[in-house]
Structures are given as structure tokens and as C-alpha cells.
Design a protein around this motif. Structure first.
Motif, short mmCIF file in Angstrom:
data_model
loop_
_atom_site.label_atom_id
_atom_site.label_comp_id
_atom_site.label_asym_id
_atom_site.label_seq_id
_atom_site.Cartn_x
_atom_site.Cartn_y
_atom_site.Cartn_z
N ARG A 140 6.66 -3.82 -4.10
CA ARG A 140 7.70 -3.08 -3.41
C ARG A 140 7.10 -1.82 -2.83
NH1 ARG A 140 12.86 -3.65 -1.17
NH2 ARG A 140 13.55 -1.54 -0.67
N VAL A 141 7.19 -1.66 -1.52
CA VAL A 141 6.63 -0.51 -0.83
C VAL A 141 7.75 0.25 -0.14
CG1 VAL A 141 4.89 0.30 0.81
CG2 VAL A 141 4.55 -1.88 -0.37
N GLU A 142 7.81 1.54 -0.35
CA GLU A 142 8.80 2.40 0.31
C GLU A 142 8.10 3.21 1.39
OE1 GLU A 142 11.97 2.26 -0.22
OE2 GLU A 142 11.93 1.01 -2.03
N SER A 143 8.79 3.43 2.49
CA SER A 143 8.25 4.33 3.50
C SER A 143 8.00 5.69 2.87
CB SER A 143 9.23 4.46 4.67
OG SER A 143 9.32 3.24 5.39
N GLY A 144 6.81 6.24 3.09
CA GLY A 144 6.41 7.49 2.48
C GLY A 144 5.46 7.32 1.32
N ASP A 145 5.37 6.09 0.76
CA ASP A 145 4.33 5.83 -0.23
C ASP A 145 2.97 5.99 0.44
OD1 ASP A 145 6.23 5.28 -2.15
OD2 ASP A 145 6.01 3.10 -2.03
N LEU A 146 1.95 6.22 -0.36
CA LEU A 146 0.61 6.41 0.20
C LEU A 146 -0.14 5.08 0.19
CD1 LEU A 146 -1.38 8.51 1.33
CD2 LEU A 146 -2.29 8.74 -0.98
N ILE A 147 -0.74 4.75 1.33
CA ILE A 147 -1.54 3.54 1.46
C ILE A 147 -3.02 3.92 1.50
CG2 ILE A 147 -2.03 1.52 2.89
CD1 ILE A 147 0.78 1.57 1.63
N VAL A 148 -3.80 3.26 0.65
CA VAL A 148 -5.25 3.40 0.66
C VAL A 148 -5.81 2.00 0.85
CG1 VAL A 148 -7.29 4.25 -0.55
CG2 VAL A 148 -5.06 5.31 -0.98
N ALA A 149 -6.55 1.79 1.94
CA ALA A 149 -7.01 0.44 2.27
C ALA A 149 -8.47 0.46 2.71
CB ALA A 149 -6.13 -0.16 3.37
N ASN A 164 -11.88 -4.11 0.56
CA ASN A 164 -11.48 -4.81 -0.66
C ASN A 164 -10.01 -5.16 -0.69
OD1 ASN A 164 -14.00 -4.78 -2.40
ND2 ASN A 164 -13.84 -2.63 -1.83
N GLY A 165 -9.20 -4.50 0.12
CA GLY A 165 -7.77 -4.78 0.13
C GLY A 165 -6.94 -3.54 0.37
N VAL A 166 -5.65 -3.66 0.06
CA VAL A 166 -4.67 -2.60 0.35
C VAL A 166 -4.00 -2.19 -0.95
CG1 VAL A 166 -2.59 -1.98 1.64
CG2 VAL A 166 -4.26 -3.58 2.64
N VAL A 167 -3.99 -0.88 -1.22
CA VAL A 167 -3.40 -0.34 -2.45
C VAL A 167 -2.25 0.59 -2.09
CG1 VAL A 167 -3.82 1.04 -4.53
CG2 VAL A 167 -5.59 -0.52 -3.68
N VAL A 168 -1.17 0.51 -2.87
CA VAL A 168 0.00 1.35 -2.66
C VAL A 168 0.12 2.34 -3.81
CG1 VAL A 168 2.50 1.40 -2.35
CG2 VAL A 168 1.18 -0.55 -1.49
N VAL A 169 0.17 3.62 -3.48
CA VAL A 169 0.40 4.66 -4.47
C VAL A 169 1.82 5.19 -4.24
CG1 VAL A 169 -0.38 6.84 -5.46
CG2 VAL A 169 -2.05 5.30 -4.38
N PRO A 170 2.75 4.91 -5.14
CA PRO A 170 4.12 5.41 -4.95
C PRO A 170 4.13 6.92 -4.77
CG PRO A 170 4.05 3.80 -6.73
CD PRO A 170 2.63 4.10 -6.37
#
Length: 232
Positions: free
Chosen positions: A166-175, A178-184
Motif C-alpha cells: 500500500r503506497v500513499e502519495s507523499g510516501d518516500l520512494i527509494v529506487a 535492485n528494485g523499488v522501496v517505499v518508506v511510509p
């Protein structure tokens, strides 16, 4: 009778990470970020750098701008362009739909013109050569030349499930490759606080490996106390 929803709903204002928070993740490997979140946070491994990252340097850090399109749709991504702020990463949710493009080279060009830092989708893309020419870092599940639709209903600036997360607008994306990581958003400072320890531990282990380290002390302890047995 159920009322028909709007064809497109946009939310322009939502909490975003600060410039300092974003900067704290620049040049940090996604593996370090996951380690700082207890080994979790990555989207499905089906979502990979386009072309395996061989032609585009697929690295990006920035706020998520979620475009919830639905299967074979692109209307939310079109709407996301209108509320995108420089540095945003558009996450196009097509609910894992295959055999249809979620974006092509012209759309990547428009996103880059508007200042997007990257594009992520749980669907496929097309126009590979053109995307390489544009140079926008992108992550997807593969390639398909089929065209999407723009019928809606669609929402941008809210949230969606993408790649099992589950990704919310405003979460931080680090990609990265190796892939895509979501930091709430609410977890960013806590994760930053743990990154320094992760980097320290990785540095120590890296130095030991370079010096010839090749056995885990934990395994030796298990053998010594009987939790592990060697059978000849």
C-alpha cells in the motif's frame, strides 16, 4: 441506485517529505533502506528497472505521487501530470494488469519535462528505444506495445496497492537497479535514524570480507552447543 463517481479525481495537496528527509536517502542502496525497516519495504520483484537498467541509470529518490488507474487505463497518470511537483515519482497502479502499456516514450518525455524524478508501474511499458532517449528512470513489469485507455474512473494524489504494498502519495520512494522501496511518510525519520547503524554494520562486514572472512560465528556457536550437527 449507486451514484456514478467522477471520471477523474485529483488531490493536489498532501503531506510530503522535506528536502532534508529526501537528501538523507540519496545514494543509499535500497538494501540498506530495507534493512533499516526490518528487512521489508520493497515492491514485488516483478517490478524491475526497465531493460534491466542496462541503458538507463535507474536510480531515483523522491515523494510518491500515486496514480490509481485500474487495469489497462492511463487516465490517472494523465491527471497526475497536472499536480506533479518537481522531484515527484509517479507510481502508476494498473492493478498488475498485463499485455498493455502503462506508459510510453512520449509520456515519459512529458513527465521529465514537468520535473518528475522517475516513473514506477505494476504494469508494462512500451517504446523502449524512445524511453532510453528520454532518460527518465523507470521501473515496470516488462514491455507490451498494446495501448491503454483513458476512460476512468481514476484518482491521483491518493493511494493504491502497487506491487503488493500500500503506497500513499507523499510516501518516500527509494529506487535503484535492485528494485523499488517505499518508506511510509510517518516512518521516514525513524528509518533515517537506523540507516547510520546499517551503514556502520555493512562497512565492518565489508572490511572483514575483503580481509578473507568466510565463516559465520553464529554457525560455529550452533555447532559448538549442539544446535547444528555436521554429518560426514
Amino acid at each position: 441506485m449507486i451514484e456514478e463517481p467522477p471520471v477523474l479525481t485529483l488531490r493536489r495537496s498532501f503531506p510530503r517529505p522535506s528536502a532534508a528527509q529526501i537528501a538523507a536517502f540519496r545514494d543509499v542502496p535500497t538494501g540498506f533502506v530495507c534493512d533499516a525497516m526490518g528487512g521489508q519495504g520493497a515492491l514485488s520483484s516483478d517490478i524491475q528497472p526497465i531493460g534491466g537498467g542496462r541503458d538507463i541509470d535507474c536510480r531515483a529518490v523522491g515523494p510518491a505521487l500515486v496514480a490509481d488507474n485500474g487495469p489497462a487505463e492511463i487516465l490517472a497518470t494523465m491527471g497526475a501530470l497536472h499536480i506533479l511537483e518537481p522531484g515527484d515519482i509517479i507510481l502508476s497502479a494498473v492493478h498488475g494488469h498485463r499485455n498493455c502499456s502503462a506508459s510510453g516514450d512520449q509520456f515519459c518525455g512529458m513527465m521529465k519535462n514537468k520535473g518528475a524524478a522517475g516513473f514506477v508501474t505494476d504494469g508494462e511499458m512500451r517504446d523502449y528505444d524512445g524511453i532510453v532517449e528520454v532518460g527518465l528512470p523507470a521501473w515496470c513489469t516488462g514491455l507490451s506495445p498494446n495501448s491503454p485507455y483513458s476512460n476512468g474512473p481514476a484518482r491521483a494524489g491518493f493511494g493504491a496497492v502497487i506491487g503488493g504494498v500500500r503506497v500513499e502519495s507523499g510516501d518516500l520512494i527509494v529506487a535503484d537497479r535492485n528494485g523499488v522501496v517505499v518508506v511510509p511518510l510517518a516512518e521516514i525519520d525513524r528509518v533515517i535514524g537506523r540507516l547510520s547503524k546499517v551503514k556502520e554494520l555493512e562497512g565492518v562486514l565489508e572490511a572483514k570480507v575483503r580481509e578473507g572472512f568466510c565463516q559465520m560465528a553464529a554457525i560455529e556457536e550452533m555447532i559448538a552447543d549442539g544446535r547444528a550437527v555436521i554429518e560426514d
